[in-house]
Design an enzyme around this catalytic site. Structure first.
Site, PDB file in Angstrom:
ATOM      1  N   SER A 130       1.661   3.303   2.304  1.00  0.00           N
ATOM      2  CA  SER A 130       2.285   3.770   3.535  1.00  0.00           C
ATOM      3  C   SER A 130       3.236   2.770   4.159  1.00  0.00           C
ATOM      4  O   SER A 130       4.148   3.154   4.868  1.00  0.00           O
ATOM      5  CB  SER A 130       1.200   4.120   4.567  1.00  0.00           C
ATOM      6  OG  SER A 130       0.438   2.982   4.876  1.00  0.00           O
ATOM      7  N   CYS A 131       3.057   1.491   3.923  1.00  0.00           N
ATOM      8  CA  CYS A 131       3.854   0.483   4.627  1.00  0.00           C
ATOM      9  C   CYS A 131       4.688  -0.288   3.631  1.00  0.00           C
ATOM     10  O   CYS A 131       4.149  -0.850   2.683  1.00  0.00           O
ATOM     11  CB  CYS A 131       2.957  -0.464   5.415  1.00  0.00           C
ATOM     12  SG  CYS A 131       3.846  -1.803   6.211  1.00  0.00           S
ATOM     13  N   GLY A 132       5.989  -0.353   3.860  1.00  0.00           N
ATOM     14  CA  GLY A 132       6.869  -1.032   2.921  1.00  0.00           C
ATOM     15  C   GLY A 132       7.235  -2.436   3.319  1.00  0.00           C
ATOM     16  O   GLY A 132       7.978  -3.095   2.639  1.00  0.00           O
ATOM     17  N   ASN A 180       0.849  -1.174   0.000  1.00  0.00           N
ATOM     18  CA  ASN A 180       0.000   0.000   0.000  1.00  0.00           C
ATOM     19  C   ASN A 180       0.885   1.223   0.000  1.00  0.00           C
ATOM     20  O   ASN A 180       2.093   1.118  -0.105  1.00  0.00           O
ATOM     21  CB  ASN A 180      -0.963   0.002   1.202  1.00  0.00           C
ATOM     22  CG  ASN A 180      -0.223  -0.103   2.517  1.00  0.00           C
ATOM     23  OD1 ASN A 180       0.793   0.559   2.728  1.00  0.00           O
ATOM     24  ND2 ASN A 180      -0.725  -0.943   3.408  1.00  0.00           N
TER      25      ASN A 180
END
Length: 279
Positions: free
Chosen positions: A121-123, A119
């Site tokens: 925002s999160c890697g 997504n």
């Protein structure tokens, strides 16, 4: 191992639109509509050698750069020469990237058994093992810090490389300053990881020498951004937001120059540690 070939990129989709016009009401109960440009996003499904690997929410521009940078930054391939073909298809809110990679890279990918439902925002979504979140990466050669004047008024100077941000906001940017201190390239995306992946992909595709260069990110600096810059071989990372403690610690351990530029304060050097101690 397959014989290396020239990277082929094909697309049967229309030229993507980065921004679209929408309308809003200035206040509750008002009937007068006002136009506004908003940043667009799409879901991009990525498959390697026919095997689905990730679905990422991205801005629908520079998708080939993103695929190359994502592949390099995630450690799926070690060099752009291991990517043989990229085909982008689809339109609107759903796109597909079919990527052909070298046999060695594909077998390594299958052994990792990694799925990355991403997504904006999160890697680290979908990482299954601690060693994938904290990979063993080689220590970088010691590199000098960039001259102070390279960073002077940098927030203002990068504006011309942020057309989407100027139009509608809601996006992050990643830029590259070459060894002569010139801003050479910029990429934007709704996702901070995506913007950096696009930048790294573009640099790799154009065979830009990154020695002595600086990567600049306008977003929060967390550990996964450090990993991407380190894998790309860029010796210095400048962030417009403070790094996490783990990001600073990792940079210090691996000789990555890490600099934070606050809004109204002088640059803060977090790595190398000895430089930080002298300021």
């Amino acid at each position: 191992m397959s014989t290396p070939r020239h990277l082929n990129i094909a697309s049967d989709s229309n030229t993507p639109t980065e921004a679209s016009q929408r309308y809003y009401f200035q206040a509750l109960g008002e009937t007068q509509r006002e136009p506004v440009d908003l940043a667009e996003e799409c879901a991009l499904a990525i498959a390697y050698n026919g095997i689905s690997q990730a679905v990422m929410m991205v801005s629908p521009a520079d998708l080939e750069d993103f695929v190359v940078g994502f592949s390099l930054g995630s450690g799926i391939v070690e060099d752009v020469s291991e990517i043989y073909d990229i085909h982008i298809s689809g339109a609107g809110s759903g796109r597909q990237a079919d990527v052909e990679i070298a046999s060695r890279a594909f077998w390594k990918l299958k052994e990792q058994r990694r799925q990355l439902p991403g997504n904006a925002s999160c890697g680290l979504c979908g990482v299954e093992a601690l060693e994938q979140a904290l990979p063993h990466l080689p220590v970088m050669p010691v590199a000098p810090l960039p001259p102070a004047h390279w960073l002077h008024d940098l927030r203002q100077r990068i504006a011309e490389f942020q057309p989407l941000a100027q139009t509608c906001g809601a996006v992050h940017a990643a830029l590259f300053i070459d060894a002569q201190g010139e801003i050479r390239l910029g990429r934007e995306d709704i996702g901070r990881h995506n913007a950096l992946d696009k930048l790294i992909g573009a640099l790799s595709r154009m065979k830009q020498n990154v020695s002595g260069g600086v990567a600049v990110v306008t977003s929060r600096c967390s550990l996964e951004l450090i990993h991407k810059v380190q894998r790309a071989g860029i010796p210095t990372l400048v962030s417009f937001s403070s790094p996490t403690g783990l990001a600073a610690q990792w940079a210090q351990r691996h000789n990555l120059n890490l600099i934070h530029i606050p809004h109204r304060s002088p640059p803060r050097v977090f790595s190398p540690l000895q430089a930080n101690a002298q300021t």
